[in-house]
Design a protein around this motif. Sequence first.
Motif, PDB file in Angstrom:
ATOM      1  N   PRO A   1      19.683  34.969  26.164  1.00 18.18           N
ATOM      2  CA  PRO A   1      18.393  34.809  25.474  1.00 18.18           C
ATOM      3  C   PRO A   1      18.190  33.359  25.053  1.00 18.18           C
ATOM      4  N   LEU A   2      16.965  32.886  25.165  1.00 15.77           N
ATOM      5  CA  LEU A   2      16.675  31.493  24.863  1.00 15.77           C
ATOM      6  C   LEU A   2      16.061  31.340  23.486  1.00 15.77           C
ATOM      7  N   PRO A   3      16.471  30.310  22.747  1.00 21.60           N
ATOM      8  CA  PRO A   3      15.835  30.038  21.458  1.00 21.60           C
ATOM      9  C   PRO A   3      14.445  29.454  21.661  1.00 21.60           C
ATOM     10  N   ASP A   4      13.603  29.599  20.652  1.00 25.21           N
ATOM     11  CA  ASP A   4      12.285  28.978  20.708  1.00 25.21           C
ATOM     12  C   ASP A   4      12.432  27.463  20.681  1.00 25.21           C
ATOM     13  N   GLY A   5      11.441  26.784  21.196  1.00 21.10           N
ATOM     14  CA  GLY A   5      11.421  25.327  21.112  1.00 21.10           C
ATOM     15  C   GLY A   5      12.025  24.603  22.290  1.00 21.10           C
ATOM     16  N   ILE A   6      12.586  25.347  23.259  1.00 25.52           N
ATOM     17  CA  ILE A   6      13.110  24.716  24.472  1.00 25.52           C
ATOM     18  C   ILE A   6      12.217  25.115  25.631  1.00 25.52           C
ATOM     19  N   ASP A   7      11.647  24.137  26.291  1.00 22.80           N
ATOM     20  CA  ASP A   7      10.763  24.344  27.432  1.00 22.80           C
ATOM     21  C   ASP A   7      11.486  25.100  28.547  1.00 22.80           C
ATOM     22  N   ASP A   8      10.743  25.953  29.281  1.00 23.61           N
ATOM     23  CA  ASP A   8      11.361  26.748  30.351  1.00 23.61           C
ATOM     24  C   ASP A   8      12.068  25.877  31.380  1.00 23.61           C
ATOM     25  N   ALA A   9      11.399  24.820  31.823  1.00 25.01           N
ATOM     26  CA  ALA A   9      12.006  23.956  32.838  1.00 25.01           C
ATOM     27  C   ALA A   9      13.253  23.266  32.278  1.00 25.01           C
ATOM     28  N   GLU A  10      13.161  22.736  31.066  1.00 25.73           N
ATOM     29  CA  GLU A  10      14.309  22.085  30.445  1.00 25.73           C
ATOM     30  C   GLU A  10      15.461  23.068  30.251  1.00 25.73           C
ATOM     31  N   ALA A  11      15.123  24.315  29.964  1.00 29.91           N
ATOM     32  CA  ALA A  11      16.159  25.320  29.717  1.00 29.91           C
ATOM     33  C   ALA A  11      16.994  25.607  30.949  1.00 29.91           C
ATOM     34  N   THR A  12      16.495  25.330  32.158  1.00 28.74           N
ATOM     35  CA  THR A  12      17.322  25.542  33.347  1.00 28.74           C
ATOM     36  C   THR A  12      18.576  24.677  33.294  1.00 28.74           C
ATOM     37  N   LEU A  13      18.502  23.556  32.570  1.00 29.17           N
ATOM     38  CA  LEU A  13      19.655  22.657  32.464  1.00 29.17           C
ATOM     39  C   LEU A  13      20.719  23.178  31.505  1.00 29.17           C
ATOM     40  N   LEU A  14      20.428  24.274  30.803  1.00 30.44           N
ATOM     41  CA  LEU A  14      21.442  24.889  29.954  1.00 30.44           C
ATOM     42  C   LEU A  14      22.375  25.779  30.769  1.00 30.44           C
ATOM     43  N   GLY A  15      21.998  26.052  32.006  1.00 24.18           N
ATOM     44  CA  GLY A  15      22.788  26.942  32.844  1.00 24.18           C
ATOM     45  C   GLY A  15      23.974  26.240  33.460  1.00 24.18           C
ATOM     46  N   SER A  16      24.181  26.450  34.741  1.00 26.46           N
ATOM     47  CA  SER A  16      25.384  25.905  35.377  1.00 26.46           C
ATOM     48  C   SER A  16      25.401  24.381  35.346  1.00 26.46           C
ATOM     49  N   THR A  17      24.236  23.737  35.428  1.00 28.37           N
ATOM     50  CA  THR A  17      24.203  22.273  35.472  1.00 28.37           C
ATOM     51  C   THR A  17      24.718  21.656  34.176  1.00 28.37           C
ATOM     52  N   GLY A  18      24.116  22.027  33.056  1.00 24.72           N
ATOM     53  CA  GLY A  18      24.573  21.490  31.782  1.00 24.72           C
ATOM     54  C   GLY A  18      25.962  21.965  31.420  1.00 24.72           C
ATOM     55  N   ARG A  19      26.252  23.206  31.762  1.00 26.27           N
ATOM     56  CA  ARG A  19      27.577  23.743  31.469  1.00 26.27           C
ATOM     57  C   ARG A  19      28.639  23.014  32.278  1.00 26.27           C
ATOM     58  N   VAL A  20      28.320  22.641  33.511  1.00 23.17           N
ATOM     59  CA  VAL A  20      29.245  21.830  34.299  1.00 23.17           C
ATOM     60  C   VAL A  20      29.510  20.512  33.591  1.00 23.17           C
ATOM     61  N   ALA A  21      28.447  19.855  33.122  1.00 21.93           N
ATOM     62  CA  ALA A  21      28.607  18.558  32.467  1.00 21.93           C
ATOM     63  C   ALA A  21      29.554  18.658  31.275  1.00 21.93           C
ATOM     64  N   LEU A  22      29.344  19.660  30.424  1.00 19.74           N
ATOM     65  CA  LEU A  22      30.172  19.782  29.230  1.00 19.74           C
ATOM     66  C   LEU A  22      31.605  20.172  29.580  1.00 19.74           C
ATOM     67  N   ASN A  23      31.765  21.079  30.534  1.00 17.57           N
ATOM     68  CA  ASN A  23      33.116  21.481  30.925  1.00 17.57           C
ATOM     69  C   ASN A  23      33.858  20.376  31.664  1.00 17.57           C
ATOM     70  N   LEU A  24      33.136  19.513  32.389  1.00 16.70           N
ATOM     71  CA  LEU A  24      33.779  18.356  33.000  1.00 16.70           C
ATOM     72  C   LEU A  24      34.397  17.460  31.936  1.00 16.70           C
ATOM     73  N   LEU A  25      33.630  17.196  30.894  1.00 10.83           N
ATOM     74  CA  LEU A  25      34.131  16.338  29.816  1.00 10.83           C
ATOM     75  C   LEU A  25      35.334  16.963  29.132  1.00 10.83           C
TER      76      LEU A  25
END
Length: 326
Positions: free
Chosen positions: A108-132
């Motif tokens: 579930p997505l919190p309010d205040g995050i745009d739909d397109a921007e929220a796609t970056l919370l998925g595997s892409t952003g998660r990859v970035a954080l897990n890489l670090l």
Amino acid sequence: MRIVRYHAHGSPEVLVTEETDLPAYGPQDVLVRATAIGVDHADVQRRRGTFPLGAPSLPHCPSTDVTGVVEAVGRDVQGLAPGTRVLVWKAPAAYADYVAAPASRVLPLPDGIDDAEATLLGSTGRVALNLLRTAAVSAGESVLVHAGAGAVGHIAVQAARQLGAARVIATAGSEEKREFVRSLGADHVVDYTAADWPEQVTEAAGGGVDAVLDGVGGKQLLTDVRLLAPYGRLVVYGGSGGDTVQPDLPVLDLLGMRTVTGFSMPAVLEHRPRQAQQAVRDLVRMVTDGSVRPVIHARVPLTEAARAHELLEERRTMGRVVLVTT
């Protein structure tokens, strides 16, 4: 519903829009009406038939991150109801008006995050954080992020600072991209097309680099290893540079207490699921409080998926390209 897929490998024009039935969903699945769909370099490589881990069977519709609204849930699904705005990471057959996926991949997505921007919370952003975190970045260290203007890279640049990195260094191939990455908080952004880029990185780091994130691959991997400080860590997570042959790594290059680690998000999901889930929660917090800013380069209609792929092939994108269904 509409679905975009290809029946042969080749140029972006092989992507065709077709009509099909809604995807079937099982008792533990969720059916989601898509609003925004992430487009990745891996999608481009698979379409070309050059993905390092092999080409998909045909016909193929890419699997990627999707945001949308829950349409229906399987009988065993709890905590999700029709009408809930959600993110689906690595949804199968994702270039479509509707996707079906296991509830375990739906957030579930919190309010205040745009739909397109929220796609970056998925595997892409998660990859970035897990890489670090795989690189074990700690307070006071230096980090080199290759392709710092890319979908993964621009999140990693920002998240590195949140994890305490003292020096964030990135590479980018144009002045426009370098200025973009600087605007995200990078201390130094190096032109990787310059012959002396390794020397520039060493100078920026004040010596060797403590951690390097490399999704480009190819012959620069050997250079990355030699840029590492004692006890430095290189994390390799892809081959977006297009080199299908990776260099041999001389063992002697590791004797200075250097470490090279391969990274795979599916492996993290299988063997460290709690780590993967925590990364999503942390990323949502960072985006919500403004410490990490997801950037959308372009929003392209679903039926123009070929144009979205062309944007990535031109290598001028900053942030992520997304398909939108309306």
